[in-house]
Design a protein around this motif. Structure first.
Motif, PDB file in Angstrom:
ATOM      1  N   TYR A 186       0.868  -1.173   0.000  1.00  0.00           N
ATOM      2  CA  TYR A 186       0.000   0.000   0.000  1.00  0.00           C
ATOM      3  C   TYR A 186       0.907   1.226   0.000  1.00  0.00           C
ATOM      4  O   TYR A 186       1.714   1.399   0.916  1.00  0.00           O
ATOM      5  N   ASP A 187       0.800   2.051  -1.031  1.00  0.00           N
ATOM      6  CA  ASP A 187       1.660   3.212  -1.203  1.00  0.00           C
ATOM      7  C   ASP A 187       0.904   4.496  -0.898  1.00  0.00           C
ATOM      8  O   ASP A 187      -0.169   4.735  -1.456  1.00  0.00           O
ATOM      9  N   PHE A 188       1.510   5.330  -0.042  1.00  0.00           N
ATOM     10  CA  PHE A 188       0.913   6.596   0.378  1.00  0.00           C
ATOM     11  C   PHE A 188       1.859   7.744   0.034  1.00  0.00           C
ATOM     12  O   PHE A 188       3.079   7.582   0.078  1.00  0.00           O
ATOM     13  N   THR A 189       1.282   8.902  -0.271  1.00  0.00           N
ATOM     14  CA  THR A 189       2.087  10.088  -0.527  1.00  0.00           C
ATOM     15  C   THR A 189       1.292  11.334  -0.175  1.00  0.00           C
ATOM     16  O   THR A 189       0.134  11.254   0.239  1.00  0.00           O
ATOM     17  N   LEU A 190       1.913  12.483  -0.388  1.00  0.00           N
ATOM     18  CA  LEU A 190       1.249  13.757  -0.122  1.00  0.00           C
ATOM     19  C   LEU A 190       0.258  14.089  -1.230  1.00  0.00           C
ATOM     20  O   LEU A 190       0.445  13.673  -2.383  1.00  0.00           O
ATOM     21  N   PRO A 191      -0.763  14.862  -0.926  1.00  0.00           N
ATOM     22  CA  PRO A 191      -1.734  15.270  -1.950  1.00  0.00           C
ATOM     23  C   PRO A 191      -1.090  16.130  -3.037  1.00  0.00           C
ATOM     24  O   PRO A 191      -0.069  16.781  -2.811  1.00  0.00           O
ATOM     25  N   GLU A 192      -1.684  16.118  -4.183  1.00  0.00           N
ATOM     26  CA  GLU A 192      -1.364  16.984  -5.325  1.00  0.00           C
ATOM     27  C   GLU A 192      -0.041  16.686  -6.014  1.00  0.00           C
ATOM     28  O   GLU A 192       0.575  17.573  -6.602  1.00  0.00           O
ATOM     29  N   SER A 248       8.378   1.301   4.622  1.00  0.00           N
ATOM     30  CA  SER A 248       9.589   1.830   4.016  1.00  0.00           C
ATOM     31  C   SER A 248       9.266   3.097   3.231  1.00  0.00           C
ATOM     32  O   SER A 248       8.125   3.330   2.848  1.00  0.00           O
ATOM     33  N   MET A 249      10.305   3.900   3.024  1.00  0.00           N
ATOM     34  CA  MET A 249      10.166   5.077   2.168  1.00  0.00           C
ATOM     35  C   MET A 249      10.791   4.714   0.835  1.00  0.00           C
ATOM     36  O   MET A 249      11.910   4.180   0.788  1.00  0.00           O
ATOM     37  N   GLU A 250      10.088   4.983  -0.241  1.00  0.00           N
ATOM     38  CA  GLU A 250      10.551   4.655  -1.586  1.00  0.00           C
ATOM     39  C   GLU A 250      10.439   5.871  -2.482  1.00  0.00           C
ATOM     40  O   GLU A 250       9.713   6.813  -2.191  1.00  0.00           O
ATOM     41  N   SER A 251      11.170   5.835  -3.587  1.00  0.00           N
ATOM     42  CA  SER A 251      11.052   6.911  -4.566  1.00  0.00           C
ATOM     43  C   SER A 251      10.742   6.340  -5.928  1.00  0.00           C
ATOM     44  O   SER A 251      10.814   5.168  -6.150  1.00  0.00           O
ATOM     45  N   VAL A 286       2.984  16.411  -5.243  1.00  0.00           N
ATOM     46  CA  VAL A 286       4.041  17.351  -4.897  1.00  0.00           C
ATOM     47  C   VAL A 286       5.395  16.649  -4.720  1.00  0.00           C
ATOM     48  O   VAL A 286       6.424  17.298  -4.648  1.00  0.00           O
ATOM     49  N   THR A 287       5.389  15.324  -4.702  1.00  0.00           N
ATOM     50  CA  THR A 287       6.618  14.562  -4.487  1.00  0.00           C
ATOM     51  C   THR A 287       6.566  13.239  -5.240  1.00  0.00           C
ATOM     52  O   THR A 287       5.483  12.754  -5.569  1.00  0.00           O
ATOM     53  N   ASN A 288       7.736  12.686  -5.477  1.00  0.00           N
ATOM     54  CA  ASN A 288       7.834  11.349  -6.078  1.00  0.00           C
ATOM     55  C   ASN A 288       8.070  10.280  -5.018  1.00  0.00           C
ATOM     56  O   ASN A 288       8.176   9.106  -5.340  1.00  0.00           O
ATOM     57  N   TYR A 289       8.175  10.686  -3.765  1.00  0.00           N
ATOM     58  CA  TYR A 289       8.426   9.747  -2.677  1.00  0.00           C
ATOM     59  C   TYR A 289       7.125   9.136  -2.171  1.00  0.00           C
ATOM     60  O   TYR A 289       6.066   9.770  -2.210  1.00  0.00           O
ATOM     61  N   LEU A 290       7.252   7.909  -1.692  1.00  0.00           N
ATOM     62  CA  LEU A 290       6.112   7.159  -1.164  1.00  0.00           C
ATOM     63  C   LEU A 290       6.475   6.566   0.194  1.00  0.00           C
ATOM     64  O   LEU A 290       7.641   6.280   0.461  1.00  0.00           O
ATOM     65  N   ILE A 291       5.464   6.365   1.005  1.00  0.00           N
ATOM     66  CA  ILE A 291       5.597   5.509   2.173  1.00  0.00           C
ATOM     67  C   ILE A 291       4.862   4.225   1.812  1.00  0.00           C
ATOM     68  O   ILE A 291       3.680   4.252   1.469  1.00  0.00           O
ATOM     69  N   CYS A 292       5.575   3.114   1.864  1.00  0.00           N
ATOM     70  CA  CYS A 292       5.011   1.830   1.467  1.00  0.00           C
ATOM     71  C   CYS A 292       4.834   0.942   2.694  1.00  0.00           C
ATOM     72  O   CYS A 292       5.775   0.747   3.465  1.00  0.00           O
ATOM     73  N   VAL A 293       3.640   0.407   2.842  1.00  0.00           N
ATOM     74  CA  VAL A 293       3.350  -0.534   3.922  1.00  0.00           C
ATOM     75  C   VAL A 293       3.107  -1.884   3.268  1.00  0.00           C
ATOM     76  O   VAL A 293       2.261  -2.006   2.378  1.00  0.00           O
ATOM     77  N   SER A 294       3.878  -2.884   3.693  1.00  0.00           N
ATOM     78  CA  SER A 294       3.761  -4.209   3.088  1.00  0.00           C
ATOM     79  C   SER A 294       3.069  -5.180   4.039  1.00  0.00           C
ATOM     80  O   SER A 294       3.227  -5.100   5.259  1.00  0.00           O
ATOM     81  N   PHE A 295       2.314  -6.093   3.438  1.00  0.00           N
ATOM     82  CA  PHE A 295       1.567  -7.121   4.166  1.00  0.00           C
ATOM     83  C   PHE A 295       1.971  -8.497   3.648  1.00  0.00           C
ATOM     84  O   PHE A 295       2.263  -8.655   2.459  1.00  0.00           O
ATOM     85  N   ASP A 296       1.943  -9.496   4.533  1.00  0.00           N
ATOM     86  CA  ASP A 296       2.165 -10.867   4.086  1.00  0.00           C
ATOM     87  C   ASP A 296       0.842 -11.470   3.625  1.00  0.00           C
ATOM     88  O   ASP A 296      -0.206 -10.801   3.645  1.00  0.00           O
ATOM     89  N   SER A 297       0.882 -12.711   3.201  1.00  0.00           N
ATOM     90  CA  SER A 297      -0.328 -13.350   2.659  1.00  0.00           C
ATOM     91  C   SER A 297      -1.415 -13.560   3.703  1.00  0.00           C
ATOM     92  O   SER A 297      -2.577 -13.767   3.357  1.00  0.00           O
TER      93      SER A 297
END
Length: 112
Positions: free
Chosen positions: A82-88, A109-112, A90-101
């Motif tokens: 699940y990838d989250f970022t700021l509205p509009e 993690s923070m990703e770009s 404004v950035t290419n960075y994401l906060i990613c939350v990972s789940f197992d099966s």
């Protein structure tokens, strides 16, 4: 494919996990880094527009994040991201939350 209610539950749990990590100071290399970086790099007018202040709190920024992508991963350990970022965009960075099966949070993690 999962039902919409499962996606909504996972999004809620992802947000709770990010909030808990930020509050317990266990997110230095992900959530906290994402927020602090953007508070320093994005112009005050953006924050003013979205929060009515040029210096929002870390929690305000966290609560404003938007879900931009949810996807299934075929990796042996990671089942969903699940990838989250700021509205509009404004950035290419994401906060990613990972789940197992099984639907357990594996990490943030923070990703770009």
């Amino acid at each position: 494919m999962f039902e919409a209610s499962i996606f909504a539950d996972r999004e809620r749990r992802a947000r709770e996990t990010m909030r808990t990590a930020l509050e317990s100071q266990q997110a230095e290399d992900s959530v906290e880094l994402f927020i602090q970086h953007h508070l320093q790099e994005i112009e005050a007018s953006y924050w003013q527009k979205h929060f009515g202040t040029a210096t929002p709190t870390a929690m305000q920024v966290l609560e404003s994040l938007v879900l931009v992508q949810q996807w299934d991963e075929e990796d042996l350990e990671i089942h969903e991201l699940y990838d989250f970022t700021l509205p509009e965009d404004v950035t290419n960075y994401l906060i990613c939350v990972s789940f197992d099966s099984q639907g357990h949070v594996l990490g943030i993690s923070m990703e770009s």
